[in-house]
Design an enzyme around this catalytic site. Structure first.
Site, PDB file in Angstrom:
ATOM      1  CB  CYS A 116      -0.891   0.023   1.237  1.00 31.62           C
ATOM      2  SG  CYS A 116      -1.784  -1.505   1.529  1.00 31.62           S
TER       3      CYS A 116
HETATM    4  N1  GLN Z   1      -1.192  -6.805   4.118  1.00 32.69           N
HETATM    5  C1  GLN Z   1      -2.091  -5.689   4.124  1.00 32.69           C
HETATM    6  C2  GLN Z   1      -3.340  -5.972   3.322  1.00 32.69           C
HETATM    7  O1  GLN Z   1      -3.434  -6.871   2.567  1.00 32.69           O
HETATM    8  C3  GLN Z   1      -1.418  -4.413   3.649  1.00 32.69           C
HETATM    9  C4  GLN Z   1      -1.044  -4.535   2.215  1.00 32.69           C
HETATM   10  C5  GLN Z   1      -0.138  -3.474   1.725  1.00 32.69           C
HETATM   11  O2  GLN Z   1       0.618  -2.790   2.393  1.00 32.69           O
HETATM   12  N2  GLN Z   1      -0.173  -3.437   0.467  1.00 32.69           N
HETATM   13  O3  GLN Z   1      -4.254  -5.253   3.444  1.00 32.69           O
END
Ligand code: GLN
Length: 244
Positions: free
Chosen positions: A2
């Site tokens: 994210c």
């Molecule tokens: N693992 C978390 C999720 O799937 C955060 C993912 C991320 O940082 N892309 O929501």
């Protein structure tokens, strides 16, 4: 993974963070520059939370930020002095739902996680077992990020920086190699960590932390990996998280 950001300072329109800058969060959702092997684009939902005199308000969706035709108009006309926003690239195997998109919230608090908990969910069985069962039954989503929020929330009475640092340490013991870039704010303080992912900060008459700089202003500084960042009434403080 994210991309996320948090802002604290004089009230600004949400669009000044999401849409107006050349590399604002909307641009980072489809053209991120520094994902460090954690995905390609951030299309699996988004959320923006901002503080108002009546408490925080959130707008979350399970769709890409760039495909939302309602938010640009809202964002241009809603101003706040405290904003936390995130765009999501779901970790493989985790659901793509509105509830899985940050910010997670409780009382005045808004929270976001950029990263992944390794060995999910088995690796977290023991830490999760320390929480009240009702906290587990009321998670926003069955994801690593939602559980991280429950663990931090359970420690907030120790102080936000302490809660974040203790949770990072606990998760790194249980799930080595996890990536734990966290963001937490109550509208007066921002607590952020770097553990495996990028983060930059601007510190002026405002504080803005973001996975990637929103523009090419020279005041952006990269935050070293394994940093605990606290920004609030007493200024900006960066300390080491210590070794994993
Ligand atoms: N693992 C978390 C999720 O799937 C955060 C993912 C991320 O940082 N892309 O929501």
């Amino acid at each position: 993974m994210c991309r996320h950001l948090a802002y604290l300072g004089p009230p600004i329109p949400l669009s000044a963070l999401l849409f107006d800058p050349p590399h604002g969060l909307s641009h980072q959702s489809w053209a991120p520059r520094d994902m460090r092997g954690g995905g390609t684009i951030n299309a699996d939902g988004f959320g923006v939370g901002w503080h108002t005199p009546a408490g925080p308000v959130r707008y979350r969706r399970a769709t890409p930020l760039w495909s939302d035709n309602t938010l640009p108009g809202l964002a241009a006309t809603i101003a706040s002095g405290s904003v936390l926003a995130a765009v999501r690239s779901a970790t493989v195997g985790m659901p793509v739902t509105e509830g899985a998109a940050a910010p997670f919230a409780d009382g005045p608090w808004l929270f976001s996680h950029n990263g992944v908990v390794r060995g999910w969910p088995q690796s977290m069985a023991k830490p999760a077992a320390t929480l009240p069962v009702t906290d587990l039954l009321t998670l926003d989503a069955p994801t690593d990020s939602a559980l991280l929020w429950a663990l931090i929330r359970s420690r907030l009475r120790d102080g936000p920086a302490e809660a974040v640092a203790a949770t990072v340490a606990e998760v790194e013991r249980a799930a080595p190699g996890s990536r734990l870039n966290l963001l937490l704010t109550d509208g007066t303080t921002i607590v952020a960590t770097t553990a495996g992912h990028a983060l930059s900060v601007r510190d002026d008459d405002f504080v803005l932390v973001a996975s990637e700089p929103l523009d090419d202003h020279p005041a952006w500084r990269a935050v070293d990996d394994r940093t605990l960042l606290v920004a609030g009434p007493s200024g900006l403080h960066l300390t080491s998280l210590g070794d994993a």
